[in-house]
Design a protein around this motif. Structure first.
Motif: not given
Length: 403
Positions: A228-238, A255-266
């Motif tokens: 199964l694919p697995v997600a975490s919900h509402d990540d607040p930080d890197v 993701p709750l912050t731009v930094d968390a989203a950027r870390a995810a893409r990286q």
């Protein structure tokens, strides 16, 4: 409007002047062989002539919980899941969603987000599997502090009832509102209990804090072992995103912050934002602006979240705003969510993949309308009489899907 979910003679294909293929929008003919797309129509059968309507891959929605309003339209007023899902199914098709992952929550809260309601969803999906027009799956939203529900979730995963797992943790936010009588009353209504009972459930769940990390590691490992694919919900930080990535959660959901989203893409993770966020121009919870995230390359998936019309409308709004072209915007609601959800058989109009397509009238700027939805090679929804042509008339010429 005419909507149908009954069995029909399979179509032989679709032809149109504006078909979205891997090379962009162009005239093309899509063959349909049973439930799959083919390079060309067979020499017998009927093809839909879409004319100047857009022919797009069906929308794949990996997080939608608007069904809760069909089940419980008012606090304390609930309806049977079977009738609610029939209504939801028609909403999905009318808004171009051919595959839906229902966000079913298993939480310490109980009530609408407790085990009994989740079981009703499973039972209704089983009962209606040959009646529903769209493809329906379950996105299990497991509340991290609900340790008494862990074995139940593990059993559901082992039984193949779950299509995607997300680890949620709304307890800290809820706990901060402990003294807010109005919010506590809202939570209690949804949980079908009085306010003091809800507060006690919250206090009980809070005591599980020391055991939560090990329990979630076990649950994530079981989901991964089941494929199964697995997600975490509402990540607040890197740090949180890195933690879940290391455990195998390859999806950062809202993701709750731009930094968390950027870390995810990286890290190569999928990043999911709400399509309603695009429509409204902002998040209703103060999270990053989804349109800005798309423009920055930090959003790979848009989900309906709480509003089924949103993916269709958001994709076209992104084009209006210049944040993406239609092909790129449509990837956010079809190809990319299919990939994130582990569904390699849909999301793109290519030979061999599922024949899931929608016909969209975009003649009125800012108000795209779904005129027809084809799921698994069958016409499941139509709002207007559709022109048809015999497959034999198309077989000899015209651009094919694979061209």
């Amino acid at each position: 409007m005419h909507t149908t979910t009954s069995s029909h003679q399979p179509l032989a294909g679709i032809t149109g002047r504006r078909v979205l293929g891997t090379g962009g929008i162009a005239p093309a003919t899509l063959g349909i062989d049973g439930s799959r797309l083919a390079e060309r129509p067979s020499h017998s059968g009927t093809c839909i002539d879409a004319g100047n309507l857009l022919v797009l891959p069906g929308i794949v929605d990996i997080h939608g919980d608007a069904f809760e309003r069909a089940v419980m339209p008012r606090p304390g007023v609930s309806f049977p899941y079977a009738s609610a899902l029939l209504d939801v199914d028609r909403q999905l098709l009318a808004h171009g969603i051919t595959t839906e992952f229902h966000g079913v929550t298993l939480s310490w809260e109980g009530g609408l987000r407790g085990e009994a309601y989740a079981l009703r969803m499973f039972e209704a999906l089983s009962q209606l599997q040959h009646t529903l027009g769209a493809s329906h799956r379950v996105h299990l939203r497991f509340e991290a502090y609900h340790l008494s529900g862990l074995e139940t979730a593990l059993a559901w995963i082992a039984d193949g009832r779950v299509g995607l797992l997300a680890i949620n943790d709304h307890l800290p936010t809820t706990a901060r509102r402990m003294t807010d009588d109005r919010k506590m009353a809202q939570y209690a209504d949804r949980a079908e209990c009085d306010v003091e009972t809800f507060r006690e459930r919250l206090r009980t769940a809070s005591r599980h804090a020391p055991d939560v990390p090990a329990a979630m590691a076990r649950l994530i490992a079981a989901a991964r072992a089941a494929g199964l694919p697995v997600a975490s919900h509402d990540d607040p930080d890197v740090v949180t995103r890195q933690h879940y990535h290391q455990q195998g959660c390859a999806i950062a959901e809202f993701p709750l912050t731009v930094d968390a989203a950027r870390a995810a893409r990286q890290l190569g993770n999928e990043t999911v934002f709400g399509a309603p966020n695009v429509m409204r121009g902002q998040s209703h919870t103060g999270a990053p602006n989804a349109t800005e995230m798309v423009a920055a390359g930090l959003c790979t998936v848009l989900a309906s979240d709480y509003y089924y019309p949103a993916p269709l409308q958001a994709a076209f709004k992104l084009v209006q705003l210049g944040a993406a072209d239609l092909a790129g915007a449509w990837n956010l609601v079809s190809r990319n969510p299919a990939r994130a959800g582990g569904l390699t058989d849909r999301g793109v109009l290519l030979p061999g993949l599922r024949a899931d397509a929608i016909l969209v009238d975009d003649s009125q700027p800012g108000l795209p309308r779904v005129c027809a939805a084809i799921v698994g090679g069958q016409l499941r929804h139509a709002t207007m009489p559709l022109s048809t042509v015999e497959a034999s008339a198309l077989a000899a010429g015209g651009a094919s899907l694979a061209a």
